[in-house]
Design a protein around this motif. Structure first.
Motif, PDB file in Angstrom:
ATOM      1  N   PRO A  38     -60.252  77.273 -57.666  1.00 27.02           N
ATOM      2  CA  PRO A  38     -59.899  75.912 -58.062  1.00 27.02           C
ATOM      3  C   PRO A  38     -60.823  75.426 -59.176  1.00 27.02           C
ATOM      4  CG  PRO A  38     -60.536  76.008 -55.729  1.00 27.02           C
ATOM      5  CD  PRO A  38     -60.782  77.351 -56.323  1.00 27.02           C
ATOM      6  N   LEU A  39     -60.342  74.481 -59.955  1.00 31.34           N
ATOM      7  CA  LEU A  39     -61.145  73.873 -61.015  1.00 31.34           C
ATOM      8  C   LEU A  39     -60.816  72.383 -61.046  1.00 31.34           C
ATOM      9  CD1 LEU A  39     -61.853  75.225 -64.526  1.00 31.34           C
ATOM     10  CD2 LEU A  39     -61.290  72.849 -64.199  1.00 31.34           C
ATOM     11  N   SER A  40     -61.832  71.561 -60.975  1.00 30.94           N
ATOM     12  CA  SER A  40     -61.656  70.110 -61.081  1.00 30.94           C
ATOM     13  C   SER A  40     -62.696  69.553 -62.036  1.00 30.94           C
ATOM     14  CB  SER A  40     -61.842  69.427 -59.718  1.00 30.94           C
ATOM     15  OG  SER A  40     -60.846  69.839 -58.817  1.00 30.94           O
ATOM     16  N   VAL A  41     -62.272  68.608 -62.858  1.00 28.92           N
ATOM     17  CA  VAL A  41     -63.181  67.841 -63.703  1.00 28.92           C
ATOM     18  C   VAL A  41     -62.922  66.389 -63.311  1.00 28.92           C
ATOM     19  CG1 VAL A  41     -63.876  67.232 -66.045  1.00 28.92           C
ATOM     20  CG2 VAL A  41     -63.014  69.542 -65.560  1.00 28.92           C
ATOM     21  N   LEU A  42     -63.897  65.781 -62.661  1.00 27.11           N
ATOM     22  CA  LEU A  42     -63.707  64.462 -62.067  1.00 27.11           C
ATOM     23  C   LEU A  42     -64.389  63.372 -62.874  1.00 27.11           C
ATOM     24  CD1 LEU A  42     -64.316  65.535 -58.363  1.00 27.11           C
ATOM     25  CD2 LEU A  42     -62.141  65.410 -59.613  1.00 27.11           C
ATOM     26  N   ARG A  50     -67.190  56.713 -57.022  1.00 28.65           N
ATOM     27  CA  ARG A  50     -65.793  56.853 -56.601  1.00 28.65           C
ATOM     28  C   ARG A  50     -64.987  57.534 -57.707  1.00 28.65           C
ATOM     29  NH1 ARG A  50     -61.008  53.598 -57.097  1.00 28.65           N
ATOM     30  NH2 ARG A  50     -62.142  52.230 -58.489  1.00 28.65           N
ATOM     31  N   VAL A  51     -64.189  58.527 -57.321  1.00 24.90           N
ATOM     32  CA  VAL A  51     -63.345  59.223 -58.296  1.00 24.90           C
ATOM     33  C   VAL A  51     -62.234  58.275 -58.744  1.00 24.90           C
ATOM     34  CG1 VAL A  51     -61.742  61.140 -58.655  1.00 24.90           C
ATOM     35  CG2 VAL A  51     -63.852  61.502 -57.352  1.00 24.90           C
ATOM     36  N   VAL A  52     -62.106  58.092 -60.068  1.00 20.07           N
ATOM     37  CA  VAL A  52     -61.061  57.221 -60.620  1.00 20.07           C
ATOM     38  C   VAL A  52     -60.025  57.993 -61.418  1.00 20.07           C
ATOM     39  CG1 VAL A  52     -62.516  55.152 -60.626  1.00 20.07           C
ATOM     40  CG2 VAL A  52     -62.458  56.652 -62.659  1.00 20.07           C
ATOM     41  N   GLY A  53     -60.301  59.265 -61.666  1.00 18.01           N
ATOM     42  CA  GLY A  53     -59.363  60.089 -62.418  1.00 18.01           C
ATOM     43  C   GLY A  53     -59.948  61.464 -62.649  1.00 18.01           C
ATOM     44  N   GLY A  54     -59.229  62.236 -63.454  1.00 16.94           N
ATOM     45  CA  GLY A  54     -59.717  63.560 -63.791  1.00 16.94           C
ATOM     46  C   GLY A  54     -58.602  64.579 -63.849  1.00 16.94           C
ATOM     47  N   LEU A  55     -59.008  65.838 -63.785  1.00 15.14           N
ATOM     48  CA  LEU A  55     -58.096  66.963 -63.936  1.00 15.14           C
ATOM     49  C   LEU A  55     -58.322  67.918 -62.775  1.00 15.14           C
ATOM     50  CD1 LEU A  55     -57.569  69.007 -67.169  1.00 15.14           C
ATOM     51  CD2 LEU A  55     -58.312  70.175 -65.097  1.00 15.14           C
ATOM     52  N   THR A  56     -57.229  68.449 -62.239  1.00 14.82           N
ATOM     53  CA  THR A  56     -57.320  69.503 -61.234  1.00 14.82           C
ATOM     54  C   THR A  56     -56.436  70.662 -61.663  1.00 14.82           C
ATOM     55  OG1 THR A  56     -55.517  68.646 -59.859  1.00 14.82           O
ATOM     56  CG2 THR A  56     -57.756  67.886 -59.339  1.00 14.82           C
ATOM     57  N   GLY A  57     -56.840  71.831 -61.279  1.00 13.22           N
ATOM     58  CA  GLY A  57     -56.076  73.032 -61.593  1.00 13.22           C
ATOM     59  C   GLY A  57     -56.744  74.233 -60.972  1.00 13.22           C
ATOM     60  N   ARG A  58     -56.576  75.371 -61.618  1.00  8.43           N
ATOM     61  CA  ARG A  58     -57.157  76.598 -61.108  1.00  8.43           C
ATOM     62  C   ARG A  58     -57.222  77.622 -62.238  1.00  8.43           C
ATOM     63  NH1 ARG A  58     -52.037  76.066 -60.171  1.00  8.43           N
ATOM     64  NH2 ARG A  58     -50.578  77.786 -60.173  1.00  8.43           N
ATOM     65  N   LEU A  68     -52.827  68.787 -62.403  1.00  8.51           N
ATOM     66  CA  LEU A  68     -52.758  67.323 -62.457  1.00  8.51           C
ATOM     67  C   LEU A  68     -53.828  66.795 -63.404  1.00  8.51           C
ATOM     68  CD1 LEU A  68     -52.529  66.661 -58.599  1.00  8.51           C
ATOM     69  CD2 LEU A  68     -50.633  66.615 -60.228  1.00  8.51           C
ATOM     70  N   PHE A  69     -53.489  65.735 -64.148  1.00  8.93           N
ATOM     71  CA  PHE A  69     -54.453  65.101 -65.049  1.00  8.93           C
ATOM     72  C   PHE A  69     -54.082  63.628 -65.103  1.00  8.93           C
ATOM     73  CE2 PHE A  69     -56.590  65.742 -69.497  1.00  8.93           C
ATOM     74  CZ  PHE A  69     -57.510  64.754 -69.196  1.00  8.93           C
ATOM     75  N   TYR A  70     -55.024  62.787 -64.703  1.00  7.38           N
ATOM     76  CA  TYR A  70     -54.755  61.350 -64.685  1.00  7.38           C
ATOM     77  C   TYR A  70     -56.014  60.583 -65.060  1.00  7.38           C
ATOM     78  CZ  TYR A  70     -54.297  56.618 -62.982  1.00  7.38           C
ATOM     79  OH  TYR A  70     -54.313  55.252 -62.900  1.00  7.38           O
ATOM     80  N   LEU A  85     -60.637  67.318 -70.763  1.00  6.97           N
ATOM     81  CA  LEU A  85     -59.911  68.529 -71.140  1.00  6.97           C
ATOM     82  C   LEU A  85     -60.860  69.566 -71.735  1.00  6.97           C
ATOM     83  CD1 LEU A  85     -57.104  69.795 -71.217  1.00  6.97           C
ATOM     84  CD2 LEU A  85     -56.784  68.760 -73.470  1.00  6.97           C
ATOM     85  N   ARG A  86     -61.772  69.137 -72.591  1.00  8.78           N
ATOM     86  CA  ARG A  86     -62.749  70.057 -73.201  1.00  8.78           C
ATOM     87  C   ARG A  86     -63.586  70.737 -72.126  1.00  8.78           C
ATOM     88  NH1 ARG A  86     -67.648  70.859 -74.072  1.00  8.78           N
ATOM     89  NH2 ARG A  86     -68.387  68.933 -73.140  1.00  8.78           N
ATOM     90  N   GLN A  87     -64.049  69.970 -71.136  1.00  9.11           N
ATOM     91  CA  GLN A  87     -64.877  70.555 -70.083  1.00  9.11           C
ATOM     92  C   GLN A  87     -64.082  71.531 -69.220  1.00  9.11           C
ATOM     93  OE1 GLN A  87     -67.552  68.076 -67.836  1.00  9.11           O
ATOM     94  NE2 GLN A  87     -67.961  66.761 -69.607  1.00  9.11           N
ATOM     95  N   ALA A  88     -62.815  71.227 -68.947  1.00 11.44           N
ATOM     96  CA  ALA A  88     -61.976  72.151 -68.178  1.00 11.44           C
ATOM     97  C   ALA A  88     -61.783  73.452 -68.952  1.00 11.44           C
ATOM     98  CB  ALA A  88     -60.632  71.500 -67.860  1.00 11.44           C
ATOM     99  N   GLU A  89     -61.483  73.343 -70.237  1.00 10.62           N
ATOM    100  CA  GLU A  89     -61.282  74.534 -71.069  1.00 10.62           C
ATOM    101  C   GLU A  89     -62.569  75.350 -71.180  1.00 10.62           C
ATOM    102  OE1 GLU A  89     -59.708  73.106 -74.776  1.00 10.62           O
ATOM    103  OE2 GLU A  89     -57.825  72.467 -73.866  1.00 10.62           O
ATOM    104  N   GLU A  90     -63.699  74.673 -71.321  1.00  9.15           N
ATOM    105  CA  GLU A  90     -64.986  75.361 -71.422  1.00  9.15           C
ATOM    106  C   GLU A  90     -65.284  76.135 -70.136  1.00  9.15           C
ATOM    107  OE1 GLU A  90     -69.434  73.735 -71.447  1.00  9.15           O
ATOM    108  OE2 GLU A  90     -68.322  73.203 -73.275  1.00  9.15           O
TER     109      GLU A  90
END
Length: 141
Positions: A38-42, A50-58, A68-70, A85-90
């Motif tokens: 799994p990969l999450s950038v919160l 408190r988490v207010v958004g971010g990206l989840t994937g794998r 998901l990205f919100y 998005l940059r941090q997820a790609e990195e």
């Protein structure tokens, strides 16, 4: 053996875990590679954490899947989304990924992803007037 097959609209987390584990086992047997993670950038609210958004994937077999990205409206247009998005790609690159895939709705964020180097793979129309699903990729990451 007589099997029972059912359809449900309930969140069946335990059932999803069984299916995911079975598929992962099958994939590992077929490829000899066990790298699905799994990969999450919160995005967290200062002070409360408190988490207010971010990206989840794998990541798996050299591919980043964005599921998901919100971001809430007040955080859009400030560069936060681009940084997420940059941090997820990195992180995906660190994990050995070369490519990425996602889908977004036509009224959501295709322009955002295009701006960040993604390209459209295809589009699937909806029976509802207006929206369609836009499948996108980025290669190389």
């Amino acid at each position: 053996m007589t099997l029972s097959i059912s359809v449900t609209d309930l969140d069946e987390s335990a059932a999803s875990a069984v299916i995911a584990a079975g598929l992962e086992e099958f994939n590992v047997e077929a490829t000899g590679i066990q790298d699905c993670r799994p990969l999450s950038v919160l995005v967290r609210e200062p002070g409360t954490d408190r988490v207010v958004g971010g990206l989840t994937g794998r990541t798996s077999l050299g591919l980043l899947f964005v599921d998901l990205f919100y971001l809430p409206a007040e955080l859009r247009g400030q560069g936060v989304g681009g940084e997420v998005l940059r941090q997820a790609e990195e992180e995906a690159r660190r994990r050995g990924c070369r490519s990425a895939v996602l889908y977004t709705l036509s009224f959501q964020a295709p322009g955002f992803y295009l701006k960040h180097g993604w390209r459209v793979l295809g589009e699937v129309p909806s029976d509802q007037p207006g929206p369609s699903r836009v499948f996108m990729t980025k290669d190389p990451l």
